[in-house]
Motif scaffolding. Sequence first.
Motif, short mmCIF file in Angstrom:
data_model
loop_
_atom_site.label_atom_id
_atom_site.label_comp_id
_atom_site.label_asym_id
_atom_site.label_seq_id
_atom_site.Cartn_x
_atom_site.Cartn_y
_atom_site.Cartn_z
N LYS A 40 39.68 36.92 33.54
CA LYS A 40 38.32 36.62 34.02
C LYS A 40 38.03 35.14 33.85
O LYS A 40 38.43 34.52 32.86
N PHE A 62 37.89 31.53 39.54
CA PHE A 62 39.15 31.54 40.28
C PHE A 62 39.59 30.13 40.66
O PHE A 62 40.77 29.80 40.65
N GLU A 114 45.01 42.42 42.45
CA GLU A 114 43.73 42.21 43.12
C GLU A 114 43.14 40.91 42.61
O GLU A 114 43.30 40.58 41.43
N GLN A 115 42.49 40.18 43.50
CA GLN A 115 41.80 38.97 43.07
C GLN A 115 40.42 38.91 43.70
O GLN A 115 40.19 39.44 44.78
N SER A 116 39.50 38.28 42.97
CA SER A 116 38.14 38.07 43.42
C SER A 116 37.75 36.66 42.99
O SER A 116 38.54 36.00 42.31
N PRO A 117 36.56 36.18 43.32
CA PRO A 117 36.18 34.82 42.91
C PRO A 117 36.16 34.61 41.39
O PRO A 117 36.26 33.48 40.94
N ASP A 118 36.06 35.70 40.60
CA ASP A 118 35.97 35.51 39.15
C ASP A 118 36.96 36.37 38.37
O ASP A 118 36.81 36.53 37.15
N ALA A 119 38.01 36.90 39.03
CA ALA A 119 38.97 37.73 38.29
C ALA A 119 40.30 37.85 39.04
O ALA A 119 40.35 37.76 40.27
N LEU A 120 41.34 38.04 38.26
CA LEU A 120 42.67 38.36 38.76
C LEU A 120 43.14 39.56 37.96
O LEU A 120 43.12 39.53 36.73
N SER A 121 43.52 40.64 38.66
CA SER A 121 43.94 41.88 38.00
C SER A 121 45.34 42.27 38.42
O SER A 121 45.71 42.11 39.59
#
Length: 175
Positions: free
Chosen positions: A42, A45, A114-121
Amino acid sequence: MPAELNCSLLPHPTSPATPGESLEVTLRPDGQGGLQLHYLLKGAFANWQLPSGNLDPKRLWAATCFELFVGSPGSSLYREFNFSPTGQWMRFDFSDYRQHSGSGRGPAPALHWEQSPDALSLWVFLPAATLPPGPRQLGITAVVLNAAGQPAYWALAHPTPRPDFHHRGGWTINL
């Protein structure tokens, strides 16, 4: 061990600081010798440098990469797994501390990124055939490059003045 274990990885004290960044890992044995892990990084990004395209599989650790070290208590043998956001992965076998004895791929782990503007999973499943049998000692680690390309070294524990994921003092989970 409980059915699920939640862990917080810590950046090495010499790693560049990124305020508000955290790395959590959830570990679940599958009851048949395999392992399920969920890595959740978290932060902003834009602060991370993620690899793109194919990398040299033997150097995935040189870029942003989530890792797992697995050994058996009382044995010098261990295995290192590297998982790249490119979708690539690699397994390294060691006969003793940093004594590389081979590289392999073996049965493929199941990976989902998976990635989002505030996380990489990353969700990973390692089948039992990829892991040493019997009791296991685990080191869960990651290398995260910042936007400037500087690596931050994350682990359950950092037993040495310099980052060293191969040092068993940082392998704090026993299954």
